[in-house]
Scaffold this active site. Structure first.
Site, mmCIF file in Angstrom:
data_model
loop_
_atom_site.group_PDB
_atom_site.id
_atom_site.type_symbol
_atom_site.label_atom_id
_atom_site.label_comp_id
_atom_site.label_asym_id
_atom_site.label_seq_id
_atom_site.Cartn_x
_atom_site.Cartn_y
_atom_site.Cartn_z
ATOM 1 N N ASP A 66 0.845 -1.189 0.000
ATOM 2 C CA ASP A 66 0.000 0.000 0.000
ATOM 3 C C ASP A 66 0.885 1.244 0.000
ATOM 4 O OD1 ASP A 66 -2.508 1.436 0.310
ATOM 5 O OD2 ASP A 66 -1.821 1.898 2.330
ATOM 6 N N ASP A 392 -9.175 -0.148 1.952
ATOM 7 C CA ASP A 392 -9.155 0.477 0.625
ATOM 8 C C ASP A 392 -10.406 0.123 -0.167
ATOM 9 O OD1 ASP A 392 -6.713 1.450 1.323
ATOM 10 O OD2 ASP A 392 -5.541 0.374 -0.172
#
Length: 535
Positions: A66, A392
């Protein structure tokens, strides 16, 4: 006539530093491009992971791909690099995904700008061209967006495709069908409110990722007090943030002078009476469950047990806030006016076992959309990364529920925007057209990186993709399973319009800010002054 000195005049304090013109610009470019190069290997469904090792007593290990997590963890000294790190954080807060894409696009724009400046093109000319290019790219993206908001069945399919596309570049890609269903079901329970606070994520070691599940209720990772009811139906809940530990004398930092030990006993008794009155005031609210942010000591715990009230202590602040939200109550700190306190309610509170741990399960809460996702996994690193991946996906889905437009992924949207900008560059006279071409080249670098990270021949794939788009096959993108180009509409590789739009605008703005810099002034470090008044 006085003679003039040609020696440079230093107007800064001793220790201050200045970088001017080309040196400042080069320093900015190098820092920003280095940040882009750091995270670009994590881009796409075949992106690699990074291990982040903190240097402390704990020495915690984080395994992630990420972009926002990586950039938050590294300490950067270069001011331009800090701008990209901050931009990545904003992207994460704003839409939840696209943090790597936005950083890589901004870095690629600056790489192109460096070449243009080497050709003696002024930064303001480049910025003017980029602004027109951003406008053209944005219009092309909006034109290509598909909106199935009016068709419930097609929109549900869009949500599933978006979640699958988001999770395909994460750790959860091997179980993406399972986690896609979890994420879509959780977001659809919100009924369009987009309030992700109602979705609680609990991480429990043990089992495997596939054992994770969605619970239609609220789970609190706390234990019930001694000798108190373990199950309550039609619960009336008072949620509080108040001191319930004053039945013991706090002697730290205080002095109490007494002439006999009997006086100490009197003070203890007075404290006990105070606590007894407080508990009685709490019980007047007609509750059968009391949840406190702070500790509850033995004496009040016994009193609650005698009254048949379930008392839960030390529920962390986030847990208390979320519990107040989902049960429809308010956090109280004074108890003199029961009629003014809004109590929470739920149909059933009971203890449940997850792995080897006992948790409290609240079902039938006032906020019907509230739910809990329980994540299981073999190691803490896997569970942490699973939570980031799921976060996310939930953020992107919540954004899509608000703005139902979608675009195609797999490098399709980037190539579409690049071609639109190239067409504009062909019609634009002057040096600005060179800036537009550089913008288009930076956009088409994203599918190149996605192909490179998968170990495919990026030059061949991207040239095929460009040719397909020029032929009018504007839904074509990169198929990372077959190492070819394919129709993204038939493969179901769909992304949120809002995420793509934010990536484009944030990257262009951040690159423009860095390109405008022609002077970097560093303040002189503060001098340590010795303490003149030692104790």
């Amino acid at each position: 006539m006085a003679s003039m000195s040609l020696a440079p005049v230093n107007i800064f304090k001793a220790g201050a530093d200045e970088e001017r013109a080309e040196t400042a610009r080069l320093s900015s470019f190098v820092g920003a491009i280095a940040i882009g190069d750091l995270v670009k290997s994590t881009l796409g469904p075949k992106g690699m992971d990074k291990i982040l090792l903190s240097t402390g007593r704990e020495g915690t290990v984080t395994v992630t791909n990420d972009g926002a997590t990586i950039l938050k963890a590294i300490g950067v000294d270069n001011p331009a690099a800090k701008i990209l790190v901050d931009m990545s954080k904003v992207q994460d807060d704003e839409v939840g995904d696209g943090t790597t894409s936005v950083t890589v696009l901004a870095a690629e724009l600056l790489r192109e700008a460096e070449l243009l400046i080497a050709r003696k093109i002024h930064p303001q000319t480049i910025i003017a061209g980029w602004r027109e290019a951003t406008k053209a790219a944005r219009e092309a993206l909006a034109k290509s967006a598909v909106d199935h908001g009016g068709n419930e069945e097609k929109f549900h399919k869009d949500l599933i495709n978006i979640a699958e596309t988001t999770l395909s570049s994460k750790l959860l890609t091997h179980h993406k069908d399972h986690f896609t269903k979890l994420a879509v079901d959780a977001v659809l329970r919100l009924k369009g409110s987009g309030n992700l606070e109602a979705i609680h994520v609990i991480k429990k070691l043990g089992g495997s990722l596939i054992d994770s599940y969605l619970d239609e209720g609220f789970l609190l990772d706390k234990k019930i007090g001694v000798n108190q009811p373990k199950r309550i139906e039609n619960a009336k809940i008072l949620i509080a943030n108040t001191a319930m530990d004053t039945d013991k004398i706090k002697i730290f930092g205080s002095r109490v002078r007494v002439d006999s030990t009997a006086k100490v006993a009197e003070i203890e008794q007075a404290e006990k009476e105070k606590m007894k009155e407080k508990v009685e005031r709490i019980l007047k609210h007609g509750i059968n469950c009391f949840i406190n942010r702070q500790l509850i000591y033995n004496y009040p715990e016994q009193m609650f047990a005698a009254a048949g009230v379930m008392a839960i202590e030390h529920a962390d602040f986030a847990g208390v806030e979320r519990l107040a939200l989902v049960t429809g109550g308010e956090i109280a700190s004074t108890f003199d006016h029961p009629e003014l306190v809004k109590l929470g309610s739920c149909k059933l509170i009971e203890e449940v076992m997850i792995g080897e741990d006992k948790l409290l399960h609240f079902s039938g809460v006032a906020m019907g959309e509230a739910c809990t996702i329980v994540l299981r996994g073999a190691t803490q690193q896997i569970i942490d990364e699973a939570e980031r991946s799921l976060h996310d996906a939930l953020c992107v889905l919540a954004q899509t529920v608000k703005d139902t437009r979608t675009v195609y992924g797999g490098g399709c949207s980037e190539m579409l925007m690049a071609n639109a900008v190239m067409e504009l560059a062909k019609r634009t006279p002057g040096k600005e057209s060179l800036a537009m071409e550089s913008f288009a080249k930076a956009l088409s670098t994203l599918p190149t990186i996605i192909a490179d990270n998968a170990g495919y021949d990026s030059a061949d794939l991207v040239s095929q993709l460009r040719a397909a788009h020029i032929e009018g096959k504007t839904t074509y993108g990169l198929d990372m399973k077959e190492a070819s180009i394919a129709d993204m509409a038939s493969l179901g590789v769909v992304e949120s319009f809002q995420v793509k739009r934010q990536v484009l605008l944030s990257a262009a703005e951040a690159a423009e800010v860095i390109l405008r810099v022609d002077d970097i002034i560093k303040a002189a470090p503060r001098k340590r002054v010795p303490d003149r008044h030692p104790c």
